[in-house]
Design a protein around this motif. Structure first.
Motif, PDB file in Angstrom:
ATOM      1  N   TRP A  36       0.816  -1.202   0.000  1.00  0.00           N
ATOM      2  CA  TRP A  36       0.000   0.000   0.000  1.00  0.00           C
ATOM      3  C   TRP A  36       0.862   1.269   0.000  1.00  0.00           C
ATOM      4  CZ3 TRP A  36      -0.032   3.555   4.080  1.00  0.00           C
ATOM      5  CH2 TRP A  36      -0.913   4.621   3.912  1.00  0.00           C
ATOM      6  N   SER A  37       1.881   1.324   0.838  1.00  0.00           N
ATOM      7  CA  SER A  37       2.589   2.587   1.061  1.00  0.00           C
ATOM      8  C   SER A  37       3.455   3.027  -0.120  1.00  0.00           C
ATOM      9  CB  SER A  37       3.417   2.543   2.347  1.00  0.00           C
ATOM     10  OG  SER A  37       4.427   1.562   2.276  1.00  0.00           O
ATOM     11  N   VAL A  38       3.997   2.103  -0.882  1.00  0.00           N
ATOM     12  CA  VAL A  38       4.815   2.499  -2.035  1.00  0.00           C
ATOM     13  C   VAL A  38       3.948   3.147  -3.119  1.00  0.00           C
ATOM     14  CG1 VAL A  38       6.327   1.673  -3.885  1.00  0.00           C
ATOM     15  CG2 VAL A  38       6.697   0.893  -1.526  1.00  0.00           C
TER      16      VAL A  38
ATOM     17  N   VAL B  81       1.586   7.975  -5.986  1.00  0.00           N
ATOM     18  CA  VAL B  81       0.392   8.737  -6.369  1.00  0.00           C
ATOM     19  C   VAL B  81       0.502  10.174  -5.881  1.00  0.00           C
ATOM     20  CG1 VAL B  81      -2.091   8.999  -5.918  1.00  0.00           C
ATOM     21  CG2 VAL B  81      -1.160   6.776  -6.599  1.00  0.00           C
ATOM     22  N   HIS B  82       0.852  10.353  -4.632  1.00  0.00           N
ATOM     23  CA  HIS B  82       0.970  11.712  -4.103  1.00  0.00           C
ATOM     24  C   HIS B  82       2.105  12.483  -4.769  1.00  0.00           C
ATOM     25  CE1 HIS B  82      -2.057  12.197  -0.953  1.00  0.00           C
ATOM     26  NE2 HIS B  82      -1.961  10.876  -0.797  1.00  0.00           N
ATOM     27  N   TRP B  83       3.167  11.813  -5.126  1.00  0.00           N
ATOM     28  CA  TRP B  83       4.294  12.465  -5.806  1.00  0.00           C
ATOM     29  C   TRP B  83       3.826  13.148  -7.091  1.00  0.00           C
ATOM     30  CZ3 TRP B  83       9.156  13.589  -4.485  1.00  0.00           C
ATOM     31  CH2 TRP B  83      10.050  13.953  -5.500  1.00  0.00           C
TER      32      TRP B  83
ATOM     33  N   LEU C  66       4.537  16.385   3.443  1.00  0.00           N
ATOM     34  CA  LEU C  66       3.771  15.203   3.074  1.00  0.00           C
ATOM     35  C   LEU C  66       4.682  14.115   2.526  1.00  0.00           C
ATOM     36  CD1 LEU C  66       1.139  13.634   2.439  1.00  0.00           C
ATOM     37  CD2 LEU C  66       1.088  14.863   0.256  1.00  0.00           C
ATOM     38  N   MET C  67       5.579  14.466   1.626  1.00  0.00           N
ATOM     39  CA  MET C  67       6.439  13.462   1.005  1.00  0.00           C
ATOM     40  C   MET C  67       7.421  12.864   2.011  1.00  0.00           C
ATOM     41  SD  MET C  67       4.896  13.268  -1.747  1.00  0.00           S
ATOM     42  CE  MET C  67       5.834  11.871  -2.317  1.00  0.00           C
TER      43      MET C  67
END
Length: 131
Positions: free
Chosen positions: A83-85, A90-92, A106-107
Motif C-alpha cells: 500500500w505505502s509504495v 500517487v501523491h508524488w 507530506l512526502m
C-alpha cells in the motif's frame, strides 16, 4: 531486537487505527485535510471505503504485533509496503495544488511510511526470534 520489530509494527497498526476511524466515521473532516482532498470533488463512499480498508490493515498489523511469528510479521510488513509504495507515488504526481512546504512535509511523512516497514522487514530477515 524482535520486540523492537513488533513495537514498530504496533506503531504502524496504531496509525492505521487512527486514520481508519477518522476516514470511516468522519469522512468529511478527513477529506477536508488538504493532503487528502487533493483539490478533488468529495466522495463519501470512497472515504468510508478507504477508512474501512485502513482498519482492515490495522487488523493484520495488530495480529502480527500480538502473535509475532516470522510469517505473520513479514506478511504484515509486505501488506503495508504494498500500500505505502504506490501511495507515495500517487501523491508524488499530485503535489501541484499544495504549498511547497506542505508538499515537502507530506512526502517526508510518506517516505517514512515506506522506510519504517522496509527497515523492519529487513531486520526481520536478519534477527532470530527470541520472544
Amino acid at each position: 531486537m524482535w520486540a523492537g520489530i513488533r513495537a514498530g509494527i504496533g506503531f504502524l497498526a496504531a496509525v492505521q487505527i487512527v486514520v481508519g476511524i477518522w476516514a470511516l466515521f468522519f469522512p468529511v473532516r478527513f477529506f477536508a485535510f488538504a493532503v487528502v482532498g487533493m483539490g478533488m470533488a468529495y466522495n463519501e463512499h470512497l472515504m468510508r471505503d478507504y477508512g474501512a480498508m485502513t482498519l482492515a490493515s490495522a487488523v493484520v498489523l495488530g495480529a502480527a504485533t500480538v502473535h509475532g511469528g516470522r510469517w505473520a510479521v513479514r506478511t504484515a510488513l509486505v501488506m503495508y509496503l504494498t500500500w505505502s509504495v504506490p501511495h507515495f507515488l500517487v501523491h508524488w504526481t499530485m503535489l501541484d495544488h499544495l504549498a511547497p512546504a506542505t508538499g515537502a512535509l507530506l512526502m517526508v511523512a510518506l517516505a517514512g511510511a515506506i522506510a519504517l516497514p522496509a527497515a523492519l522487514l529487513l531486520l526481520s530477515t536478519r534477527t532470530r526470534r527470541t520472544g
